[in-house]
Structures are given as C-alpha cells and as structure tokens.
Design an enzyme around this catalytic site. Sequence first.
Site, short mmCIF file in Angstrom:
data_model
loop_
_atom_site.label_atom_id
_atom_site.label_comp_id
_atom_site.label_asym_id
_atom_site.label_seq_id
_atom_site.Cartn_x
_atom_site.Cartn_y
_atom_site.Cartn_z
N CYS A 1 0.80 -1.24 0.00
CA CYS A 1 0.00 0.00 0.00
C CYS A 1 0.83 1.29 0.00
O CYS A 1 0.44 2.29 -0.60
CB CYS A 1 -0.93 0.04 1.22
SG CYS A 1 -1.65 -1.54 1.66
N CYS B 1 1.64 3.66 -3.17
CA CYS B 1 0.65 4.60 -3.73
C CYS B 1 0.18 5.63 -2.70
O CYS B 1 -0.13 6.77 -3.04
CB CYS B 1 -0.56 3.85 -4.26
SG CYS B 1 -0.19 2.91 -5.74
N HIS B 2 0.05 5.20 -1.42
CA HIS B 2 -0.59 6.07 -0.44
C HIS B 2 0.39 6.81 0.47
O HIS B 2 -0.02 7.73 1.18
CB HIS B 2 -1.57 5.25 0.42
CG HIS B 2 -2.66 4.61 -0.38
ND1 HIS B 2 -3.79 5.28 -0.78
CD2 HIS B 2 -2.77 3.37 -0.90
CE1 HIS B 2 -4.55 4.46 -1.50
NE2 HIS B 2 -3.95 3.29 -1.59
N MET C 1 -7.52 2.12 -8.14
CA MET C 1 -7.15 1.23 -7.02
C MET C 1 -7.39 -0.21 -7.48
O MET C 1 -8.48 -0.57 -7.91
CB MET C 1 -8.02 1.58 -5.81
CG MET C 1 -8.08 0.54 -4.74
SD MET C 1 -6.72 0.66 -3.56
CE MET C 1 -7.13 -0.73 -2.50
N HIS D 1 5.59 11.21 -11.06
CA HIS D 1 5.76 9.75 -10.96
C HIS D 1 6.82 9.28 -11.96
O HIS D 1 7.99 9.45 -11.73
CB HIS D 1 4.40 9.08 -11.16
CG HIS D 1 4.39 7.64 -10.77
ND1 HIS D 1 4.41 7.22 -9.47
CD2 HIS D 1 4.38 6.52 -11.52
CE1 HIS D 1 4.42 5.90 -9.42
NE2 HIS D 1 4.41 5.44 -10.66
N HIS E 1 0.24 7.48 -16.93
CA HIS E 1 1.27 6.55 -16.41
C HIS E 1 2.08 6.05 -17.60
O HIS E 1 1.75 5.02 -18.20
CB HIS E 1 0.61 5.39 -15.66
CG HIS E 1 1.61 4.58 -14.88
ND1 HIS E 1 2.48 3.70 -15.48
CD2 HIS E 1 1.88 4.52 -13.55
CE1 HIS E 1 3.23 3.13 -14.54
NE2 HIS E 1 2.89 3.62 -13.37
#
Length: 556
Positions: free
Chosen positions: A48, A51-52, A102, A338, A380
């Site tokens: 996790c 991403c978070h 997600m 990113h 992306h």
Amino acid sequence: MKRGGKTLAGLLALATLPMLIGTAFAADATAMNDAEKATAKKIYFERCAGCHGVLRKGATGKNLEPHFTKKLPDGTTLEGGTVKLGTKRLEKIIAYGTEGGMVNFDDILSKDEINLMARYIQNEPDQPPEFSMADMKGTWKVTVPVEKRPTKQMNDFNLKNMFSVTLRDTGEVALIDGDTKEIRSIVKTGYAVHISRLSASGRYVYVIGRDGRLSLIDLWMEKPAVVAEVKVGFDARSVDTSKFEGYEDKYAVAGSYWPPQYAIMDGLTLEPLKIVGTRGMTVDGEYHPEPRVASIVSSVIKPEWVINVKETGQIKLVDYTDIDNLKETTIQSAKFLHDGGWDSTKRYFLVAANASNKVAVVDTKEGKLAALVDTAKKPHPGRGANFVDPKFGPVWTTGHLGDPVLTLIGSDPEKHKDNAWKVVREVKHIGAGNLFVKTHPDSKNLWADAPLNPEKDIATSVAVYDINDLDKAPTVLNVAKDSGLPETKAVKRAVHPEYSADGKEVWISLWGGKTDQSAIVVYDDATLKVKKVITDPKMITPTGKFNVFNTQHDIY
Ligand code: DHE
C-alpha cells in the site's frame, strides 16, 4: 507559558486530542493487538505504501489518515475529515478496487487480511526511523572489488540483447539471453525489485529493490553476479547512473521513498558519497513531510540528473560535476510526479504528475519548465513511447491508469511548433488501467498494456496499434491465453512490453500469483505471432524487463 491565549499544556492536549480520540474508538471497531499490527504494518509496506505514502498522506492513491478513513460510532468525523469510510466500506474498496485506479486485492490478500488492513488504516500511521550516512555506510558491501573484476567480457553472451527481468515476489532478477531466450543467471536482489538501469558503458546493471537495496551486477563475469550492494533507505523505486561524456560509469544515484531523500554513490563500488533530503514545500507553498523521490533520469547533453520529487511537484536538475558543492536547479511543476521519459532528441524530459492529470515537460538544455500539459486521468507512461505521427510529426505517448485512452503529445518545438507540448491525439485504448506503452525506432507498432483493468480479459491482454493508422482499431492479443499456461486463481496480468535490441521482438510479462510459475511471452513485432514462451519453475511474478541496449541508450 502562553501562546496566542492558550497554555502549552492546553496546546499539547489539543495536539494529542485526535490521537486520544483515535485510541478511544480504536478500543472498539479498529483495535489491534501487537501481532496483528506487525502483520498489517508489513502488508501496508509491501502493498500500500507505494501509492498512499508511509505517512498515508496520499499521492497516486488517496489520503488514508484516520480523519479520512475512520467512521466514528456516533456518525461524526474526526477534525478535518471529509469522508467517513469505516471498516465495511474499506474492506469493499480493498477487495474489489475502484474505478479511480485502485487495484483489487481479493486475489492477493485473504478475507482476514483485508479486514486487518481495513482496521489498520483507521489507526494513526507509524513514523518509520530516518536513515543517515552512517546507516547507509553500515550496509555497504563490495563482494568483488574493482581490481578483482574481469578486464574483458568473460562470457560469450550477446550483452546488448540481454534482458534484466524483475522477478517481483522472489526478490530476484533473471538475466535472460535475448538471442537464445535462456536464463543465464538468477541473481538475489532486494525485495520486490522495481527497476533495472544500465551504466553508460552497458557493462553494469543497477537494480533497486522496494526495500531500498541497490545491487550492482557485472555483466562481464563468466556468470554475471552482484559485485556490490548498499541500502539507500527503507523504501525506494529509482536509480540511474552518470551518462554525460567524461562521467560514464562514475556515479550512481538512487531515490528513496522513505526517508524522502536521494543518495549519490560511486558508480563502480556503490560507496555512499552524499545524501540529499527532499523534504520541503509543495508547489502550492505547503510543507510536506514525505516528498518521495520518484523517477530519476540521466542526461546525455549535460552532467545532470533529472530527479522528480513526487509530493512537492518540484523537479530537481542536479549537476554532479562537484558533489561536495552540489548545484540543484529546482523547477516548479505539478504535484504527484511519478514516471517519465525523454523525447527522441533527449533534450526534453516528460514526466507524469499522475494524480494532477498532467504531464510536465522539462527543457533540460535551458533548465526550465517548457510546459504543463493537461491530460486524461492519471497518466502513467513508464518511460513513454516516441514516434512520428503521420499527421502531427514527432510525438511522445503516455497511457493512463484512470481513463481508457492513450495520449499523444507533440514533441517537436523546432519543426512542428504549433503542436509542441499539446495533446494532438487521444487514441481509444482497450480499457483503463494501462501502465506501460512502448515502441522502437525500427517498428511501426505501438504496444500498450492494461494490467490494472478490473476485467480479466483486458488485464491479461495487450493492444498493438499501427502508428501509421491510429484511427484503425488495434490488434488485441490475449497474452495469458497465448502462453498456454494453466489458469490459476490469481489473474496473470500482461505487463510491460519491451523490445529486443534490434526492434524485431516484443517481450510481455505475465504477472501472476506470488508462488505461481509464470512466463514471458515473446511476440514477433511484424507478424504479431508468438515466437517463444519463456517459462521455468523460477519464473515467478516477472514484471519489468530491461533490454540492455535499449535501456542503456534510452530507446523507447
Ligand atoms: Fe512502478 C517505474 C513507482 C507499482 C513496475 N515505478 C516506476 C517509477 C516509479 C515507480 C517512481 C519510475 C522509476 C524511474 O524511472 O526512475 N510503482 C511505483 C509506485 O509507487 C507504485 C505505484 C506502487 C508501489 O508500491 O511500488 C508502483 N510498478 C508498480 C507495480 O505494481 C509494477 C507494475 C510491478 C512491479 O514490479 O512492482 C511496477 N514500475 C514498474 C516498472 C517500471 C516502474 C516495470 C519501469 C518502467 C520502465 O520501462 O522504465
């Protein structure tokens, strides 16, 4: 002592109030014992945090602090809260994913683990320790000193066409001979290796694990193996080397997610030389405690690295000519930087600010932002794909996590000024959940995957577009079916197209369950027929593949 009318004790009480509220309610719905917490912490880090964020402030994924996740029994929200999710809703999101990108975890985590994670993220985040120069030096190991390394290539492999393949869940990299398709060596590396990058000379492969372990592999050895290692932090994703003339193979640089910093090392031994923190202000002028280092690329037109700081949206051009008196040019772009790649001239670097739905274009010659391009949801690109569009001239392409399109951005401000840094086309893709696009200067195809799409048929397929006729529907190849491997509970997601050095083959990984034997399917780029299925009991969770020549020369 009073500040602004409040006593220090009062301020402390206020500061700890959310924690106390959290603890009080944790006693009922979200309480966890130490063993549960340790398991949840490990799963959070492995699945996790990327991403978070470790502090759960959100980036590619949403903010997961208790003010957002915790549903209080009386229906109120913690201070500053916007949405009250609670255990049941969080379990659903974790299990089935969302349309916002997600991914579903019901084939990765058990029901109990999903419940554990739903409760864990309603508790206050833990702050991991820092990682100093002394810590880094303490992890540094040279297993084969430079003077003991070969002075010429000791194997007869065609190194240009070697592929360094991430075996994600075994913490290994497979070195696969692109000519024979044989696995030449499997090398133990860091946990869930993220990317491989090549030295300017093409001799050394640098591999970074999610656990921050950087491994240096010497391809000249009879059996290529790790010759040096160092940990750059607890959580990392990016690495590159110095590629400017006169600095070839001299330095390595690796970006860390936690702690938020980048480290400069000797290119041949990985000896730590300098650590630079990235904490600071976002482009909106707010302090951020966890601005993680996302992509790093090495310029060939200047002795510089482009270092993209995710949460702040600041792009650093780092001049490595004098490491002790390091010069950084800081370029404001957009938050949540990113991944990205060069345009075909290698002057402009295009990077996705994914949760801002933008692509930032840096002019590395001028050291300035050239443009901020609005795109569809969550671009992306991987490193993107460069080709000449028959109508709009040179373009750089990205796919999207959040929208079923591929975006083509004009990339030639010299001869196609009107199109430069504008979205010139949006090509309909087979679905959202794309991660990587790829082409080759000698190919007429554009390949795009969609591994994070919730539909199995789409997640297991890739689409091949004719770059001379982008209005034509693509050819869709179901890679999982083409592999001939038996079906497993875990979906075998088709991910990361990568060309052979001559541009004639495209390799696609099948990213399956964490213990399932899987494969890389090799297609002929001209006929789109399967040429070879590379499989082996050790071929577990293959994901990224890095062809030596293409990676060394930034060909995509
Ligand atoms: Fe990646 C590149 C971060 C999940 C496979 N990934 C990158 C880069 C970053 C990044 C910052 C650019 C590195 C560079 O160029 O210097 N990736 C993250 C995450 O934060 C995220 C979203 C969550 C996480 O926990 O890590 C994430 N990435 C994944 C995966 O789940 C993928 C699909 C499978 C895997 O192996 O883990 C994955 N990421 C890749 C690959 C690249 C990459 C294959 C390199 C693409 C290229 O062609 O250069």
